[in-house]
Write an enzyme that holds these catalytic residues in place. Structure first.
Site, PDB file in Angstrom:
ATOM      1  N   HIS A 129      92.960 120.870  72.335  1.00  0.00           N
ATOM      2  CA  HIS A 129      91.727 119.721  72.453  1.00  0.00           C
ATOM      3  C   HIS A 129      91.272 119.572  71.310  1.00  0.00           C
ATOM      4  CE1 HIS A 129      88.477 117.406  74.206  1.00  0.00           C
ATOM      5  NE2 HIS A 129      89.331 117.130  75.162  1.00  0.00           N
ATOM      6  N   ASN A 166      89.956 117.161  82.943  1.00  0.00           N
ATOM      7  CA  ASN A 166      89.341 118.386  81.956  1.00  0.00           C
ATOM      8  C   ASN A 166      87.812 118.299  82.417  1.00  0.00           C
ATOM      9  OD1 ASN A 166      88.487 119.910  79.909  1.00  0.00           O
ATOM     10  ND2 ASN A 166      88.953 118.431  78.440  1.00  0.00           N
ATOM     11  N   TRP A 167      87.409 119.258  82.851  1.00  0.00           N
ATOM     12  CA  TRP A 167      85.980 119.246  83.393  1.00  0.00           C
ATOM     13  C   TRP A 167      85.066 119.730  82.142  1.00  0.00           C
ATOM     14  CZ3 TRP A 167      85.618 122.036  88.864  1.00  0.00           C
ATOM     15  CH2 TRP A 167      86.483 121.286  89.715  1.00  0.00           C
ATOM     16  N   LYS A 168      85.744 120.386  81.017  1.00  0.00           N
ATOM     17  CA  LYS A 168      85.089 120.852  80.083  1.00  0.00           C
ATOM     18  C   LYS A 168      83.907 121.717  80.455  1.00  0.00           C
ATOM     19  CE  LYS A 168      85.768 116.417  77.772  1.00  0.00           C
ATOM     20  NZ  LYS A 168      85.632 115.737  76.215  1.00  0.00           N
ATOM     21  N   SER A 193      88.263 108.209  77.318  1.00  0.00           N
ATOM     22  CA  SER A 193      87.420 107.216  78.018  1.00  0.00           C
ATOM     23  C   SER A 193      88.257 106.348  79.196  1.00  0.00           C
ATOM     24  CB  SER A 193      86.656 106.323  77.355  1.00  0.00           C
ATOM     25  OG  SER A 193      85.820 106.955  76.267  1.00  0.00           O
ATOM     26  N   GLU A 242      88.207 119.040  70.840  1.00  0.00           N
ATOM     27  CA  GLU A 242      86.973 119.867  70.712  1.00  0.00           C
ATOM     28  C   GLU A 242      87.421 121.203  70.217  1.00  0.00           C
ATOM     29  OE1 GLU A 242      85.648 118.954  74.646  1.00  0.00           O
ATOM     30  OE2 GLU A 242      85.271 116.845  73.861  1.00  0.00           O
ATOM     31  N   GLU A 250      95.401 111.777  72.701  1.00  0.00           N
ATOM     32  CA  GLU A 250      93.832 111.608  72.802  1.00  0.00           C
ATOM     33  C   GLU A 250      93.254 111.064  71.443  1.00  0.00           C
ATOM     34  OE1 GLU A 250      92.500 113.628  76.722  1.00  0.00           O
ATOM     35  OE2 GLU A 250      91.923 114.880  74.754  1.00  0.00           O
ATOM     36  N   GLY A 280      88.406 113.185  81.005  1.00  0.00           N
ATOM     37  CA  GLY A 280      87.315 114.112  80.750  1.00  0.00           C
ATOM     38  C   GLY A 280      86.185 113.602  81.797  1.00  0.00           C
ATOM     39  N   GLY A 281      85.176 112.722  81.344  1.00  0.00           N
ATOM     40  CA  GLY A 281      83.885 112.481  81.854  1.00  0.00           C
ATOM     41  C   GLY A 281      84.168 111.758  83.331  1.00  0.00           C
ATOM     42  N   GLY A 340      84.936 110.874  74.952  1.00  0.00           N
ATOM     43  CA  GLY A 340      83.790 110.592  75.532  1.00  0.00           C
ATOM     44  C   GLY A 340      82.783 109.662  74.767  1.00  0.00           C
TER      45      GLY A 340
HETATM   46  C1  PEP Z   1      88.809 114.626  77.290  1.00  0.00           C
HETATM   47  O1  PEP Z   1      87.968 115.384  77.199  1.00  0.00           O
HETATM   48  O2  PEP Z   1      90.042 114.932  77.119  1.00  0.00           O
HETATM   49  C2  PEP Z   1      88.790 113.255  77.621  1.00  0.00           C
HETATM   50  C3  PEP Z   1      89.581 112.438  77.375  1.00  0.00           C
HETATM   51  O3  PEP Z   1      87.381 112.902  77.817  1.00  0.00           O
HETATM   52  P1  PEP Z   1      86.898 111.428  78.440  1.00  0.00           P
HETATM   53  O4  PEP Z   1      87.772 110.967  79.356  1.00  0.00           O
HETATM   54  O5  PEP Z   1      85.383 111.798  78.644  1.00  0.00           O
HETATM   55  O6  PEP Z   1      87.039 110.436  76.890  1.00  0.00           O
END
Ligand code: PEP
Length: 252
Positions: free
Chosen positions: A96, A9-11, A213, A98, A168, A234-235, A174
Site C-alpha cells: 500500500h 482496507n480499514w487502515k 476514493s 502508505e 491505486e 478505504g474510507g 483518501g
Molecule cells: C486505500 O486506502 O487503499 C484507499 C483506496 O482509500 P480511499 O478509498 O479512502 O481513497
C-alpha cells in the site's frame, strides 16, 4: 470471465464497539450481494475479534501487512503471514502506498512479502500506483511497470494467477479525488498489457482492482470499465451501507 473482488482496507481505524456496529451491518446486508468476492481487512489486532463478529459466509478476512520473515522469531512488533493465516486471513494487502511512503517499504521488500504470502497460501493484494507528480511528468507507466517488475522478478508471471493487483493512484487515495473511469481504465489496460507480454493467459485472468476514493456514487461507472475488476476501498469501507453498496455495484 473474471469474478469481481472488492476489499475493504480499514487502515488504522476502529475499536471493538465500532467494529461490532460495522460488522453487524455487513452481516445484515450480505445476503443482498452476489457475483462478487468480498474481503474486509481490519487492523491486525482486531482480526480475531472481527472474525468472531462476522457471520456472513460471503465475506472473507484479510490483513494489511505481514513481516518479510516467513517464520516466527525475534522480530519485535511484527506479525507473520502464518499468524494471520492462523486467524483465518485469506488475503493480505501488500505494498500500500502508505507503507511505501510512511514506512519506506521498497519494491524489493514488497516483492519478498508477496513471495512469503504466496508460499503460505494467502492471496496478496499488491498495490501499485503513481504520485501526481509522476503522472504529470509523464513517467506514470514506467513507475507502474517498475513496481510490477520488482514482484515479477521474484515470483514469476505464473504466480500472478493467484495475485490480486490493486491500482491505486496515490493522488486519489483518501483525497476525495477519484480517477475518472477512463483514466483508471487506461492504466488497468496498461497493467494487463504488461503482464500479457509475459503470459497472455495469466494477464486475462488476473484481478485488477481500482482503489482511490471509490464511493457508492462512482462505483458503478468505475466497475463497468472492461479492465476494472472491483475495488480496494478505504474510507467507504468503514460504513456498512456504503461498503455494501459498492460491493453491490461490482456484483450482479
Ligand atoms: C486505500 O486506502 O487503499 C484507499 C483506496 O482509500 P480511499 O478509498 O479512502 O481513497
Amino acid at each position: 470471465m473474471r469474478k469481481p473482488f472488492v476489499a475493504g482496507n480499514w487502515k488504522m481505524h476502529g475499536s471493538k464497539a465500532s467494529i461490532l456496529t460495522l460488522v453487524t451491518g455487513l452481516n445484515a446486508k450480505s445476503s443482498e450481494i452476489s457475483g462478487v468476492d468480498i474481503a474486509i481487512c481490519p487492523p491486525t489486532i482486531y482480526i480475531d475479534y472481527t472474525s468472531h463478529c462476522l457471520s456472513a459466509d460471503n465475506i472473507f478476512i484479510g490483513g494489511q501487512n505481514i513481516a518479510e520473515e516467513p517464520d516466527q522469531g525475534a522480530f519485535t512488533g511484527e506479525s507473520s503471514v502464518e499468524m494471520l493465516k492462523d486467524l483465518g486471513c485469506q488475503y493480505v494487502v501488500l505494498g500500500h502506498s502508505e507503507r511505501r511512503t510512511i514506512y519506506g517499504e521498497s519494491d524489493s521488500q514488497i516483492a519478498q512479502k508477496v513471495k512469503v504470502a504466496m508460499k503460505a497460501g494467502v492471496t496478496p493484494i499488491l498495490c501499485i500506483g503513481e504520485t501526481l507528480e509522476e503522472r504529470q511528468s509523464g513517467v506514470m507507466e514506467s513507475v507502474i511497470a517498475a513496481q510490477l517488475k520488482a514482484v515479477l522478478d521474484v515470483v514469476g508471471i505464473a504466480a500472478f494467477e493467484s495475485v490480486v493487483i490493486a491500482y491505486e493512484p496515490i493522488w486519489a487515495i483518501g483525497t476525495g479525488v477519484t480517477a475518472s473511469p477512463a483514466q483508471a481504465q487506461e492504466v488497468h489496460a496498461f497493467i494487463r498489457s504488461e503482464l500479457a507480454v509475459l503470459d497472455s493467459t495469466v494477464a486475462e485472468k488476473v484481478i485488477i482492482q481500482y482503489g482511490g476514493s471509490v464511493k457508492p456514487n462512482n462505483a458503478v461507472e468505475l466497475f463497468s470499465q472492461p479492465d476494472i475488476d472491483g475495488g480496494l476501498i478505504g474510507g467507504a469501507s468503514l460504513d456498512a451501507n456504503d461498503f455494501m453498496a459498492i460491493c453491490k455495484a461490482a456484483g450482479v
